[in-house]
Design an enzyme around this catalytic site. Structure first.
Site, PDB file in Angstrom:
ATOM      1  N   GLY A 121      44.559  46.166  33.604  1.00 16.86           N
ATOM      2  CA  GLY A 121      44.420  47.011  34.777  1.00 16.86           C
ATOM      3  C   GLY A 121      44.935  48.424  34.560  1.00 16.86           C
ATOM      4  O   GLY A 121      44.329  49.399  35.020  1.00 16.86           O
ATOM      5  N   ASP A 138      47.591  44.163  42.787  1.00 15.40           N
ATOM      6  CA  ASP A 138      48.378  42.940  42.943  1.00 15.40           C
ATOM      7  C   ASP A 138      48.401  42.226  41.598  1.00 15.40           C
ATOM      8  O   ASP A 138      47.667  41.265  41.372  1.00 15.40           O
ATOM      9  CB  ASP A 138      47.759  42.048  44.026  1.00 15.40           C
ATOM     10  CG  ASP A 138      48.578  40.785  44.274  1.00 15.40           C
ATOM     11  OD1 ASP A 138      49.757  40.761  43.886  1.00 15.40           O
ATOM     12  OD2 ASP A 138      48.023  39.829  44.858  1.00 15.40           O
TER      13      ASP A 138
END
Length: 255
Positions: A121, A138
């Protein structure tokens, strides 16, 4: 990131009282789904991740969503079902998580509206790309660490990735010893335009941030919007609105 560099941690499934849970080789819960209502958001912090729906016009926003961390696909399922105008990109570092989400957590199969990207990410965001209206972050390792997802370069990249009316929602662990430093870093990167929602019972704290102009939101209006949202989607954000008003004081939110 190649499959050979993907994490090798164990992925476990458990069930209790009609709820299916995702674990990464420990008792730590990485996601949950109520089997009878798979599109509902079971864990309170996942509901707070979508608090931004009360701050924008949900019939028009968000059209583009970028999500870092797939987990049990809770947010992904909800968005696919209840926000039909939205297009999602979900970045997940471990391809096995996608496999498990499809097998056990009803991950939607809809290439026109949902794309799963296997990548780190942090690297994905730092590489740049088109703006998004809602950025959901998250991501934790099996020990509950965010790693590069809490770094200043990553947060700067997140700010740069937001569209003009964009919002960031990031999940932090309020009981983590680095929580205050992370919150201060977010506030610094977003020039003070960051809002920490009241902690959930599990200790999760969702922080919202944006780089646009501050707006005033009357709490009475937010509660009215939350009531309408619950009627339309079962998502009940009224407790969060009430807790936020109690913590802020006053009749309106300036954010």
């Amino acid at each position: 990131m190649s499959r050979s560099n993907a994490p090798r941690h164990a992925i476990d499934i458990s069930e209790d009282a009609g709820v299916r849970y995702l674990h990464f080789g420990s008792d730590w819960i990485q996601g949950a789904m109520r089997i009878a209502r798979p599109w509902s958001l079971e864990l309170p912090y996942t509901r707070d991740m979508l608090f931004g729906l009360l701050l924008r016009t949900p019939t028009e926003w968000p059209r583009s969503i970028l999500q870092i961390g797939l987990g049990a696909a809770s947010l992904t399922r909800f968005i696919h079902r209840y926000l039909p105008r939205s297009r999602q990109i979900v970045v997940e570092i471990n391809p096995q998580v996608e496999f498990v989400a499809r097998q056990y957590f009803k991950l939607p199969d809809d290439p026109a509206r949902l794309h799963i990207e296997h990548a780190c990410g942090a690297e994905y965001l730092l590489a740049g790309g088109p703006p998004c209206e809602l950025l959901l972050i998250d991501g934790f390792d099996p020990a509950g660490r965010m790693g590069a997802l809490g770094s200043e370069p990553f947060l700067q990249a997140a700010r740069a990735r937001l569209a003009e009316n964009g919002l960031l929602a990031i999940n932090l662990l309020g009981r983590d010893r680095n929580f205050k430093a992370l919150l201060d870093r977010i506030r610094e990167v977003f020039a003070g335009q960051a809002l920490a929602l009241p902690p959930t019972a599990s200790g999760n704290v969702i922080v919202l941030a944006h780089s646009g102009e501050r707006r005033n939101y009357a709490f009475a209006d937010l509660e009215q919007r939350a009531t309408a949202l619950k009627s339309e989607t079962r998502l009940d954000l009224r407790p969060t609105v009430q807790a936020l008003q109690a913590s802020c004081g006053g009749e309106s939110l300036h954010f």
